[in-house]
Scaffold this active site. Structure first.
Site, PDB file in Angstrom:
ATOM      1  N   SER A 223      -4.464  13.918 -12.506  1.00 32.71           N
ATOM      2  CA  SER A 223      -2.897  14.001 -13.035  1.00 32.71           C
ATOM      3  C   SER A 223      -1.822  12.981 -13.768  1.00 32.71           C
ATOM      4  O   SER A 223      -2.974  11.659 -13.326  1.00 32.71           O
ATOM      5  CB  SER A 223      -2.042  14.351 -11.053  1.00 32.71           C
ATOM      6  OG  SER A 223      -0.889  13.901 -11.094  1.00 32.71           O
TER       7      SER A 223
ATOM      8  N   TYR B 178      -1.598   9.692  -3.016  1.00 33.49           N
ATOM      9  CA  TYR B 178      -1.972  10.377  -4.041  1.00 33.49           C
ATOM     10  C   TYR B 178      -2.455   9.294  -5.917  1.00 33.49           C
ATOM     11  O   TYR B 178      -3.532  10.161  -6.511  1.00 33.49           O
ATOM     12  CB  TYR B 178      -0.966  11.503  -4.022  1.00 33.49           C
ATOM     13  CG  TYR B 178      -1.106  12.513  -5.823  1.00 33.49           C
ATOM     14  CD1 TYR B 178      -2.192  13.945  -5.096  1.00 33.49           C
ATOM     15  CD2 TYR B 178      -0.609  12.727  -6.393  1.00 33.49           C
ATOM     16  CE1 TYR B 178      -2.459  14.454  -5.787  1.00 33.49           C
ATOM     17  CE2 TYR B 178      -0.875  13.653  -7.410  1.00 33.49           C
ATOM     18  CZ  TYR B 178      -1.949  14.903  -6.711  1.00 33.49           C
ATOM     19  OH  TYR B 178      -1.671  16.271  -7.540  1.00 33.49           O
TER      20      TYR B 178
ATOM     21  N   ILE C  17       3.217  20.617 -12.647  1.00 30.83           N
ATOM     22  CA  ILE C  17       2.872  22.450 -13.045  1.00 30.83           C
ATOM     23  C   ILE C  17       3.841  23.155 -12.235  1.00 30.83           C
ATOM     24  O   ILE C  17       3.965  22.992 -11.597  1.00 30.83           O
ATOM     25  CB  ILE C  17       1.301  22.848 -12.469  1.00 30.83           C
ATOM     26  CG1 ILE C  17       0.344  21.701 -12.851  1.00 30.83           C
ATOM     27  CG2 ILE C  17       1.189  24.156 -13.133  1.00 30.83           C
ATOM     28  CD1 ILE C  17      -0.494  21.657 -12.301  1.00 30.83           C
TER      29      ILE C  17
HETATM   30  N1  LIG Z   1       0.956  21.623  -9.367  1.00 30.80           N
HETATM   31  C1  LIG Z   1       1.440  19.919  -9.746  1.00 30.80           C
HETATM   32  O1  LIG Z   1       2.708  20.310 -10.648  1.00 30.80           O
HETATM   33  C2  LIG Z   1       0.301  19.010  -9.750  1.00 30.80           C
HETATM   34  C3  LIG Z   1       0.044  18.135 -11.029  1.00 30.80           C
HETATM   35  C4  LIG Z   1      -0.793  17.201 -11.509  1.00 30.80           C
HETATM   36  C5  LIG Z   1      -1.565  17.057 -11.051  1.00 30.80           C
HETATM   37  N2  LIG Z   1      -2.670  18.556  -9.912  1.00 30.80           N
HETATM   38  C6  LIG Z   1      -3.130  19.305  -9.676  1.00 30.80           C
HETATM   39  O2  LIG Z   1      -3.844  20.373  -9.941  1.00 30.80           O
HETATM   40  C7  LIG Z   1      -4.834  20.929  -8.754  1.00 30.80           C
HETATM   41  C8  LIG Z   1      -4.068  22.569  -8.106  1.00 30.80           C
HETATM   42  O3  LIG Z   1      -2.815  21.382  -7.984  1.00 30.80           O
HETATM   43  P1  LIG Z   1      -1.829  23.185  -7.058  1.00 30.80           P
HETATM   44  O4  LIG Z   1      -0.775  22.420  -7.519  1.00 30.80           O
HETATM   45  O5  LIG Z   1      -2.212  24.273  -7.843  1.00 30.80           O
HETATM   46  O6  LIG Z   1      -2.769  22.578  -4.681  1.00 30.80           O
HETATM   47  P2  LIG Z   1      -1.781  23.187  -4.349  1.00 30.80           P
HETATM   48  O7  LIG Z   1      -1.242  24.087  -4.304  1.00 30.80           O
HETATM   49  O8  LIG Z   1      -1.348  22.284  -3.162  1.00 30.80           O
HETATM   50  O9  LIG Z   1      -3.555  24.015  -3.596  1.00 30.80           O
HETATM   51  C9  LIG Z   1      -4.858  23.039  -3.377  1.00 30.80           C
HETATM   52  C10 LIG Z   1      -6.464  23.865  -3.401  1.00 30.80           C
HETATM   53  O10 LIG Z   1      -6.886  22.942  -2.061  1.00 30.80           O
HETATM   54  C11 LIG Z   1      -7.328  24.112  -1.183  1.00 30.80           C
HETATM   55  N3  LIG Z   1      -8.514  22.995  -0.828  1.00 30.80           N
HETATM   56  C12 LIG Z   1      -7.761  21.860   0.120  1.00 30.80           C
HETATM   57  N4  LIG Z   1      -8.091  21.164   0.998  1.00 30.80           N
HETATM   58  C13 LIG Z   1      -9.407  21.417   0.498  1.00 30.80           C
HETATM   59  C14 LIG Z   1     -10.626  21.385   1.197  1.00 30.80           C
HETATM   60  N5  LIG Z   1     -11.319  20.384   1.989  1.00 30.80           N
HETATM   61  N6  LIG Z   1     -11.492  21.576   0.883  1.00 30.80           N
HETATM   62  C15 LIG Z   1     -11.162  22.927  -0.358  1.00 30.80           C
HETATM   63  N7  LIG Z   1     -10.215  22.941  -1.032  1.00 30.80           N
HETATM   64  C16 LIG Z   1      -9.573  22.629  -0.211  1.00 30.80           C
HETATM   65  C17 LIG Z   1      -6.363  24.600  -0.703  1.00 30.80           C
HETATM   66  O11 LIG Z   1      -6.582  25.899   0.225  1.00 30.80           O
HETATM   67  P3  LIG Z   1      -6.857  25.373   1.663  1.00 30.80           P
HETATM   68  O12 LIG Z   1      -5.759  24.550   1.771  1.00 30.80           O
HETATM   69  O13 LIG Z   1      -6.508  27.172   1.777  1.00 30.80           O
HETATM   70  O14 LIG Z   1      -8.323  25.011   1.911  1.00 30.80           O
HETATM   71  C18 LIG Z   1      -5.458  24.932  -2.217  1.00 30.80           C
HETATM   72  O15 LIG Z   1      -6.520  26.352  -2.339  1.00 30.80           O
HETATM   73  C19 LIG Z   1      -4.592  19.396  -7.929  1.00 30.80           C
HETATM   74  O16 LIG Z   1      -5.894  18.621  -7.975  1.00 30.80           O
HETATM   75  C20 LIG Z   1      -3.503  18.281  -8.121  1.00 30.80           C
HETATM   76  O17 LIG Z   1      -4.209  17.199  -8.125  1.00 30.80           O
HETATM   77  C21 LIG Z   1      -1.148  19.731  -9.749  1.00 30.80           C
END
Ligand SMILES: NC(=O)c1ccc[n+]([C@@H]2O[C@H](COP(=O)([O-])OP(=O)(O)OC[C@H]3O[C@@H](n4cnc5c(N)ncnc54)[C@H](OP(=O)(O)O)[C@@H]3O)[C@@H](O)[C@H]2O)c1
Length: 248
Positions: free
Chosen positions: A141, A155, A188
Protein backbone atom coordinates in the site's frame (compact mmCIF):
# COMPACT_ATOMS: atom_id res chain seq x y z
CA UNK A 1 7.26 -10.61 -24.78
CA UNK A 2 4.94 -11.38 -21.88
CA UNK A 3 4.84 -15.00 -20.75
CA UNK A 4 1.68 -17.08 -21.05
CA UNK A 5 0.23 -18.04 -17.69
CA UNK A 6 -2.10 -20.68 -19.12
CA UNK A 7 -2.54 -23.68 -16.77
CA UNK A 8 -0.44 -22.13 -14.02
CA UNK A 9 -1.70 -22.75 -10.47
CA UNK A 10 -2.33 -19.54 -8.58
CA UNK A 11 -3.03 -18.98 -4.90
CA UNK A 12 -4.67 -15.64 -4.10
CA UNK A 13 -4.86 -15.09 -0.36
CA UNK A 14 -7.83 -13.10 0.94
CA UNK A 15 -9.88 -13.56 -2.23
CA UNK A 16 -13.37 -13.74 -0.74
CA UNK A 17 -14.03 -10.06 -1.47
CA UNK A 18 -12.54 -6.77 -2.62
CA UNK A 19 -9.32 -6.72 -4.62
CA UNK A 20 -8.47 -10.39 -3.99
CA UNK A 21 -11.72 -11.59 -5.59
CA UNK A 22 -11.00 -9.52 -8.71
CA UNK A 23 -7.37 -10.70 -8.89
CA UNK A 24 -8.66 -14.29 -8.74
CA UNK A 25 -11.04 -13.60 -11.65
CA UNK A 26 -8.38 -11.88 -13.77
CA UNK A 27 -5.95 -14.81 -13.37
CA UNK A 28 -8.74 -17.29 -14.16
CA UNK A 29 -9.48 -15.34 -17.34
CA UNK A 30 -5.77 -15.65 -18.22
CA UNK A 31 -6.20 -19.46 -18.15
CA UNK A 32 -4.88 -20.21 -14.66
CA UNK A 33 -6.32 -22.55 -12.08
CA UNK A 34 -7.03 -20.33 -9.09
CA UNK A 35 -7.21 -21.19 -5.40
CA UNK A 36 -9.57 -18.68 -3.81
CA UNK A 37 -8.45 -18.34 -0.21
CA UNK A 38 -9.92 -16.79 2.90
CA UNK A 39 -10.11 -17.61 6.59
CA UNK A 40 -13.72 -16.76 7.46
CA UNK A 41 -15.86 -15.54 4.55
CA UNK A 42 -16.59 -19.04 3.26
CA UNK A 43 -19.81 -18.18 1.43
CA UNK A 44 -18.30 -15.16 -0.31
CA UNK A 45 -15.28 -17.16 -1.41
CA UNK A 46 -17.50 -19.94 -2.75
CA UNK A 47 -19.45 -17.31 -4.72
CA UNK A 48 -16.18 -16.10 -6.27
CA UNK A 49 -15.34 -19.71 -7.23
CA UNK A 50 -18.84 -20.25 -8.67
CA UNK A 51 -18.61 -17.05 -10.74
CA UNK A 52 -15.24 -18.08 -12.17
CA UNK A 53 -16.44 -21.58 -13.04
CA UNK A 54 -19.70 -20.24 -14.53
CA UNK A 55 -17.70 -18.05 -16.89
CA UNK A 56 -15.60 -21.01 -18.06
CA UNK A 57 -12.63 -20.62 -15.70
CA UNK A 58 -11.02 -23.02 -13.26
CA UNK A 59 -11.03 -22.34 -9.52
CA UNK A 60 -11.52 -23.93 -6.13
CA UNK A 61 -12.03 -22.70 -2.60
CA UNK A 62 -9.12 -22.96 -0.19
CA UNK A 63 -9.86 -22.14 3.41
CA UNK A 64 -6.80 -21.40 5.52
CA UNK A 65 -5.88 -18.78 8.09
CA UNK A 66 -2.66 -17.50 6.55
CA UNK A 67 -1.52 -16.10 9.89
CA UNK A 68 -1.68 -19.51 11.58
CA UNK A 69 1.45 -21.63 11.18
CA UNK A 70 -0.35 -24.86 12.07
CA UNK A 71 -3.21 -24.21 9.66
CA UNK A 72 -0.67 -23.60 6.90
CA UNK A 73 1.31 -26.77 7.53
CA UNK A 74 -1.92 -28.81 7.69
CA UNK A 75 -3.80 -27.37 4.71
CA UNK A 76 -1.07 -26.50 2.23
CA UNK A 77 -0.37 -30.21 1.70
CA UNK A 78 -3.63 -30.43 -0.27
CA UNK A 79 -2.58 -27.78 -2.82
CA UNK A 80 -1.22 -28.69 -6.23
CA UNK A 81 2.16 -27.12 -7.02
CA UNK A 82 1.63 -23.38 -6.77
CA UNK A 83 3.33 -21.39 -9.55
CA UNK A 84 2.03 -17.94 -8.65
CA UNK A 85 1.36 -16.64 -5.15
CA UNK A 86 -0.47 -13.37 -4.59
CA UNK A 87 -0.13 -12.31 -0.95
CA UNK A 88 -3.23 -10.12 -0.83
CA UNK A 89 -4.96 -10.98 2.49
CA UNK A 90 -5.05 -8.30 5.12
CA UNK A 91 -6.65 -7.44 8.38
CA UNK A 92 -8.68 -4.32 7.70
CA UNK A 93 -6.92 -1.36 9.39
CA UNK A 94 -10.33 0.20 10.08
CA UNK A 95 -11.54 -2.86 12.05
CA UNK A 96 -9.70 -2.44 15.32
CA UNK A 97 -11.71 -4.27 18.01
CA UNK A 98 -12.97 -1.87 20.69
CA UNK A 99 -11.02 -2.28 23.90
CA UNK A 100 -7.95 -3.82 22.28
CA UNK A 101 -4.70 -2.44 23.67
CA UNK A 102 -2.08 -0.79 21.47
CA UNK A 103 0.15 -3.86 21.74
CA UNK A 104 -2.69 -6.27 20.97
CA UNK A 105 -3.78 -4.37 17.87
CA UNK A 106 -0.21 -3.92 16.62
CA UNK A 107 0.43 -7.66 17.02
CA UNK A 108 -2.83 -8.59 15.31
CA UNK A 109 -2.14 -6.37 12.29
CA UNK A 110 1.39 -7.71 11.98
CA UNK A 111 0.25 -11.32 12.31
CA UNK A 112 -2.04 -11.19 9.29
CA UNK A 113 -0.44 -8.46 7.16
CA UNK A 114 3.24 -9.34 7.53
CA UNK A 115 3.85 -12.65 9.34
CA UNK A 116 1.13 -14.25 7.16
CA UNK A 117 2.77 -13.41 3.81
CA UNK A 118 6.14 -14.49 5.25
CA UNK A 119 4.79 -17.89 6.31
CA UNK A 120 2.93 -18.49 3.04
CA UNK A 121 6.02 -17.53 1.04
CA UNK A 122 8.16 -19.92 3.08
CA UNK A 123 5.61 -22.69 2.47
CA UNK A 124 5.68 -22.26 -1.32
CA UNK A 125 9.00 -20.80 -2.42
CA UNK A 126 11.07 -24.00 -2.20
CA UNK A 127 8.68 -25.77 -4.61
CA UNK A 128 8.93 -22.85 -7.04
CA UNK A 129 12.74 -22.90 -6.83
CA UNK A 130 12.81 -26.66 -7.45
CA UNK A 131 10.59 -26.30 -10.53
CA UNK A 132 12.65 -23.31 -11.71
CA UNK A 133 9.63 -21.08 -12.25
CA UNK A 134 7.64 -18.94 -9.87
CA UNK A 135 6.04 -15.58 -9.21
CA UNK A 136 5.33 -14.05 -5.82
CA UNK A 137 3.44 -10.78 -5.72
CA UNK A 138 2.91 -8.98 -2.44
CA UNK A 139 0.08 -6.47 -2.26
CA UNK A 140 1.35 -3.55 -0.25
CA UNK A 141 0.00 0.00 0.00
CA UNK A 142 1.10 3.58 -0.47
CA UNK A 143 0.69 3.73 3.31
CA UNK A 144 3.87 1.67 3.57
CA UNK A 145 5.87 4.45 1.89
CA UNK A 146 4.56 7.64 3.45
CA UNK A 147 4.00 8.93 6.99
CA UNK A 148 0.49 7.99 8.12
CA UNK A 149 -1.81 9.19 10.92
CA UNK A 150 -1.29 7.50 14.26
CA UNK A 151 -4.24 5.10 13.96
CA UNK A 152 -2.79 3.74 10.69
CA UNK A 153 0.77 3.22 11.98
CA UNK A 154 0.57 -0.57 12.55
CA UNK A 155 -0.84 -1.00 9.02
CA UNK A 156 1.73 1.30 7.40
CA UNK A 157 4.66 -0.27 9.23
CA UNK A 158 3.48 -3.79 8.32
CA UNK A 159 3.23 -2.75 4.65
CA UNK A 160 6.71 -1.22 4.80
CA UNK A 161 7.89 -4.56 6.17
CA UNK A 162 6.17 -6.35 3.29
CA UNK A 163 8.20 -4.26 0.84
CA UNK A 164 11.39 -5.44 2.56
CA UNK A 165 10.11 -9.03 2.47
CA UNK A 166 9.83 -8.63 -1.29
CA UNK A 167 13.46 -7.55 -1.65
CA UNK A 168 14.81 -10.33 0.62
CA UNK A 169 13.01 -13.15 -1.17
CA UNK A 170 13.62 -11.60 -4.60
CA UNK A 171 17.39 -11.80 -4.15
CA UNK A 172 17.24 -15.31 -2.71
CA UNK A 173 14.99 -16.70 -5.45
CA UNK A 174 16.31 -14.92 -8.55
CA UNK A 175 18.87 -17.64 -9.44
CA UNK A 176 15.94 -20.08 -9.61
CA UNK A 177 13.86 -18.05 -12.05
CA UNK A 178 11.44 -17.07 -9.30
CA UNK A 179 10.54 -13.39 -9.23
CA UNK A 180 9.21 -11.56 -6.19
CA UNK A 181 7.62 -8.13 -6.52
CA UNK A 182 5.26 -5.77 -4.77
CA UNK A 183 2.21 -4.08 -6.22
CA UNK A 184 1.44 -1.05 -4.12
CA UNK A 185 -1.97 0.59 -4.65
CA UNK A 186 -3.31 3.89 -3.36
CA UNK A 187 -7.06 4.09 -2.78
CA UNK A 188 -9.08 1.29 -4.39
CA UNK A 189 -12.82 1.65 -4.95
CA UNK A 190 -13.86 -1.82 -3.77
CA UNK A 191 -17.42 -2.79 -2.90
CA UNK A 192 -16.48 -2.23 0.76
CA UNK A 193 -15.03 1.28 0.52
CA UNK A 194 -18.05 2.93 2.16
CA UNK A 195 -17.63 0.65 5.21
CA UNK A 196 -14.21 2.24 5.83
CA UNK A 197 -14.52 5.83 4.59
CA UNK A 198 -17.32 8.40 4.55
CA UNK A 199 -18.25 9.97 1.22
CA UNK A 200 -16.56 13.20 2.40
CA UNK A 201 -13.33 11.30 3.14
CA UNK A 202 -13.48 9.61 -0.27
CA UNK A 203 -14.00 12.99 -1.95
CA UNK A 204 -11.13 14.54 0.02
CA UNK A 205 -8.83 11.70 -1.13
CA UNK A 206 -10.05 12.01 -4.71
CA UNK A 207 -8.99 15.65 -4.67
CA UNK A 208 -5.50 14.76 -3.41
CA UNK A 209 -4.96 12.07 -6.07
CA UNK A 210 -3.55 13.70 -9.23
CA UNK A 211 -5.87 11.54 -11.39
CA UNK A 212 -8.74 12.68 -9.09
CA UNK A 213 -10.15 9.20 -8.44
CA UNK A 214 -9.40 5.90 -6.73
CA UNK A 215 -8.45 2.84 -8.76
CA UNK A 216 -10.93 0.21 -9.78
CA UNK A 217 -9.99 -3.24 -8.44
CA UNK A 218 -9.68 -4.33 -12.09
CA UNK A 219 -6.95 -1.72 -12.71
CA UNK A 220 -4.89 -3.05 -9.80
CA UNK A 221 -5.55 -6.69 -10.76
CA UNK A 222 -4.30 -5.97 -14.30
CA UNK A 223 -1.07 -4.60 -12.79
CA UNK A 224 -0.70 -7.80 -10.75
CA UNK A 225 -1.24 -9.87 -13.90
CA UNK A 226 1.37 -7.79 -15.75
CA UNK A 227 3.91 -8.43 -12.99
CA UNK A 228 3.23 -12.18 -13.21
CA UNK A 229 3.67 -12.13 -16.99
CA UNK A 230 6.96 -10.22 -16.84
CA UNK A 231 9.83 -12.63 -16.25
CA UNK A 232 12.55 -9.97 -16.06
CA UNK A 233 11.41 -7.82 -13.18
CA UNK A 234 12.18 -8.74 -9.59
CA UNK A 235 12.55 -6.97 -6.25
CA UNK A 236 10.43 -4.07 -7.54
CA UNK A 237 7.67 -2.02 -6.01
CA UNK A 238 5.10 -1.22 -8.67
CA UNK A 239 3.22 1.86 -7.50
CA UNK A 240 -0.31 2.09 -8.91
CA UNK A 241 -1.84 5.06 -7.14
CA UNK A 242 -3.04 7.62 -9.68
CA UNK A 243 0.05 9.75 -9.07
CA UNK A 244 -0.52 10.18 -5.33
CA UNK A 245 3.06 9.01 -4.91
CA UNK A 246 4.28 12.34 -6.35
CA UNK A 247 2.33 14.70 -4.11
CA UNK A 248 3.88 16.23 -0.98
N1 LIG B 1 -8.83 -1.12 -0.30
C1 LIG B 1 -7.89 -0.21 -0.54
O1 LIG B 1 -8.17 0.98 -0.79
C2 LIG B 1 -6.44 -0.62 -0.54
C3 LIG B 1 -5.46 0.33 -0.77
C4 LIG B 1 -4.12 -0.02 -0.79
C5 LIG B 1 -3.78 -1.34 -0.60
N2 LIG B 1 -4.74 -2.27 -0.36
C6 LIG B 1 -4.34 -3.67 -0.15
O2 LIG B 1 -5.01 -4.49 -1.09
C7 LIG B 1 -5.28 -5.77 -0.50
C8 LIG B 1 -6.76 -6.07 -0.59
O3 LIG B 1 -7.50 -5.02 0.03
P1 LIG B 1 -9.09 -5.08 0.15
O4 LIG B 1 -9.56 -3.72 0.41
O5 LIG B 1 -9.66 -5.86 -0.97
O6 LIG B 1 -9.19 -5.96 1.52
P2 LIG B 1 -10.48 -6.46 2.33
O7 LIG B 1 -11.74 -6.10 1.63
O8 LIG B 1 -10.29 -6.04 3.74
O9 LIG B 1 -10.34 -8.05 2.22
C9 LIG B 1 -9.34 -8.71 2.90
C10 LIG B 1 -9.36 -10.19 2.55
O10 LIG B 1 -8.39 -10.86 3.37
C11 LIG B 1 -9.00 -12.01 3.96
N3 LIG B 1 -8.35 -12.35 5.21
C12 LIG B 1 -8.29 -11.61 6.35
N4 LIG B 1 -7.60 -12.28 7.29
C13 LIG B 1 -7.20 -13.45 6.72
C14 LIG B 1 -6.46 -14.56 7.18
N5 LIG B 1 -5.97 -14.59 8.42
N6 LIG B 1 -6.25 -15.60 6.34
C15 LIG B 1 -6.74 -15.59 5.08
N7 LIG B 1 -7.45 -14.55 4.57
C16 LIG B 1 -7.68 -13.50 5.39
C17 LIG B 1 -10.46 -11.62 4.11
O11 LIG B 1 -11.28 -12.75 4.20
P3 LIG B 1 -11.89 -13.34 5.55
O12 LIG B 1 -11.95 -12.21 6.55
O13 LIG B 1 -13.19 -13.85 5.12
O14 LIG B 1 -10.96 -14.43 5.97
C18 LIG B 1 -10.70 -10.87 2.79
O15 LIG B 1 -10.94 -11.80 1.76
C19 LIG B 1 -4.76 -5.70 0.93
O16 LIG B 1 -3.47 -6.25 1.03
C20 LIG B 1 -4.73 -4.21 1.21
O17 LIG B 1 -3.83 -3.86 2.22
C21 LIG B 1 -6.06 -1.95 -0.32
Amino acid sequence: MSESLKNKNVLVTGASQGLGAVIAKVFATAGCHVYVNCARGVENAQTVVDEIVASGGSAEFFQCDISDEQDISLKFQSLKSIDILVNNARINPYSRPPGSSEAEWFAQVFKVNLTGPHLVTLALIEGMKKRHWGRIINISSIQGHIPVPRHMIPYGVAKAGLNELTRCFALEAAPYNVTVNTVSPGMIVTENISKNLTSDEIEERNQRIPLHRGATPEEIAEAVLFVAECGYMTGEIVNVNGGLWMTP
